[in-house]
Enzyme design. Structure first.
Site, PDB file in Angstrom:
ATOM      1  CG  HIS A 121     -21.131  23.208 -24.955  1.00 51.41           C
ATOM      2  ND1 HIS A 121     -19.978  23.922 -25.120  1.00 51.41           N
ATOM      3  CD2 HIS A 121     -20.818  22.130 -24.203  1.00 51.41           C
ATOM      4  CE1 HIS A 121     -18.997  23.288 -24.488  1.00 51.41           C
ATOM      5  NE2 HIS A 121     -19.476  22.203 -23.917  1.00 51.41           N
ATOM      6  CG  ASP A 198     -22.630  21.288 -30.859  1.00 47.77           C
ATOM      7  OD1 ASP A 198     -22.113  20.159 -30.964  1.00 47.77           O
ATOM      8  OD2 ASP A 198     -22.453  22.025 -29.868  1.00 47.77           O
ATOM      9  CD  GLN A 201     -22.905  15.528 -25.264  1.00 47.27           C
ATOM     10  OE1 GLN A 201     -23.192  14.367 -25.018  1.00 47.27           O
ATOM     11  NE2 GLN A 201     -21.851  16.114 -24.752  1.00 47.27           N
ATOM     12  CE  LYS A 224     -17.867  16.331 -25.576  1.00 45.85           C
ATOM     13  NZ  LYS A 224     -18.648  17.554 -25.587  1.00 45.85           N
ATOM     14  CB  CYS A 362     -20.016  24.054 -21.112  1.00 45.62           C
ATOM     15  SG  CYS A 362     -18.334  23.764 -20.630  1.00 45.62           S
TER      16      CYS A 362
END
Ligand SMILES: *Cc1c(COP(=O)(O)O)cnc(C)c1O
Length: 404
Positions: A121, A198, A201, A224, A362
């Site tokens: 991203h 990260d 997600q 999210k 992104c």
């Protein structure tokens, strides 16, 4: 037992109409919807105990402080961090990454290397480019294959004694690929490098165990995973958080201030300057409670059913190409209709009440890899249904008819 109709009743927004059609919300990878249980916590906070934390002797301030610190414990527990002070409240994934990148500029010198992945991203590329500019370090990229998987044999070759940091997303937002982070972390540690994952997600779908992963830093966003926007968390191993300098100066993060010298507060407050998003932190805890009550096994099993069902139905549409066919992936489908711009497909779907994302998500380098301007991305959550998948498939067929 997992009952999707029952679960949908928790989400008031799912009852609304868009363009006179029932909303079909398939943009969950951009942000998830909020259940009534979390909305209630937000309303309760502002209705009954809104106050600034950590400094007041009065009752409201203590109630707010207790609830905020309780949320930190919930998050610690959820991610299985060893200490509560290893959980730093942030405004989101982007903030967490920047906090670490900023701190690392103290440790890097010319010749050092940072490894990122081709699936990142933008929020996981730009801070490292800035860090490289400041420190003289070099950025290396783990390449991907056409299935949308990172090529581990290439990663092995990039690692060396110069590697100081490896940054990879747990799950790609553009394609849904689940990356082999266990392997990535283990190999990085063999050459003495730190690793930041990260998890923006992954956290909506799985429950990461930071101690089992032995990861150095793990970041995510509440919005999210059924929580509010503007809230997230950074997990960091205690030894790393002690070494990193503070990111911002201000109230809350100091132990003692004179004009000659300031000493910093202990963890986690050293990284939490200023008044935080108090309600956001508390609501993040409530969102984690909500998802755990349903259960992450049940959530990911159900989402995989939806993914398989949707993948098969969409694949049957002639001229439709799916990008990202990794063996291990989550409930994200990125696709295009041959000769049709994704934006046009998205616009027609919106007329039908269907919310999908179109564009580069992104993740422009991923789009460049496939030599496309973008994709249509449908991303499913545990509150979506097979009927909604059918609506999407019919909508895509209709868009194809109208646009070709
Ligand atoms: C959404 C997302 C981010 C950014 O999260 P913010 O909440 O906007 O800070 C970073 N990485 C990935 C993989 C994402 O999906």
């Amino acid at each position: 037992m997992f009952n999707v109709e029952h679960i949908r009743q928790d989400f008031p927004i799912l009852n609304r109409q868009v363009n006179s059609k029932p909303l079909v919300y398939l943009d969950n990878a951009a942000t998830s919807q909020t259940p009534q249980q979390v909305i209630d916590v937000i309303v309760d906070y502002y209705s009954t105990y809104n106050a600034n934390i950590h400094r007041g002797v009065h009752s409201l301030s203590q109630e707010a402080t207790d609830a905020y610190e309780q949320a930190r414990l919930k998050i610690q527990n959820h991610f299985n961090a060893k200490f509560a002070h290893e959980i730093i409240f942030t405004s989101g994934t982007t903030h967490g990454i920047n906090l670490v990148a900023n701190g690392f500029s103290n440790f890097l010198k010319q010749g050092d290397e940072i490894i990122v992945s081709a699936l990142e991203h933008h929020s996981n590329i730009v801070p490292w480019q800035m860090l490289c500019e400041r420190s003289g370090a070099t950025l290396k990229v783990i390449p991907m294959n056409t299935e949308g998987e990172l090529i581990m044999s290439e990663y092995d070759k990039l690692l060396s004694a110069n590697t100081k940091l490896v940054f990879v997303n747990h799950i790609s937002n553009a394609l849904g690929t689940i990356n082999p982070i266990e392997y990535i972390i283990e190999k990085a540690h063999e050459v003495g490098s730190a690793v930041l994952i990260d998890g923006a997600q992954s956290c909506p779908h799985i429950k990461p165990d930071v101690q089992a992963l032995d990861v150095d830093f793990y970041v995510t966003s509440a919005h999210k995973m059924c929580g509010p926007t503007g809230q997230g968390m950074l997990y960091g191993k205690e030894e790393w958080l002690k070494k990193l300098p503070p990111y911002q100066g201000g109230g809350e993060m100091i132990a003692e201030v004179t004009f000659q010298k300031t000493t910093y507060a202990d963890l986690p407050h050293k990284f939490e300057a200023g008044t935080p998003n108090i309600c956001g932190g508390i609501a993040f805890g409530a969102a984690i409670d909500y998802m755990n009550a349903i259960g992450f096994d049940a959530i990911s099993n159900y989402e995989h059913e939806l993914l398989d069902y949707a993948t098969e139905a969409l694949s049957n549409i002639e001229g439709l190409k799916i990008y990202g066919t990794a063996k291990h992936k989550t409930s994200v489908i990125s696709f295009n209709l041959e000769g049709i711009h994704p934006y046009d497909v998205g616009t027609i779907l919106d007329k039908l009440g269907i919310a999908v994302r179109t564009g580069h998500h992104c993740a422009q380098p991923v789009m460049d890899f496939y030599k496309i301007p973008g994709t249509v991305r449908a991303s499913f959550a545990f509150y979506n249904t097979k009927e909604e998948v059918d609506t999407l498939v019919n909508g895509v067929k209709k868009a194809k008819m109208m646009l070709s």
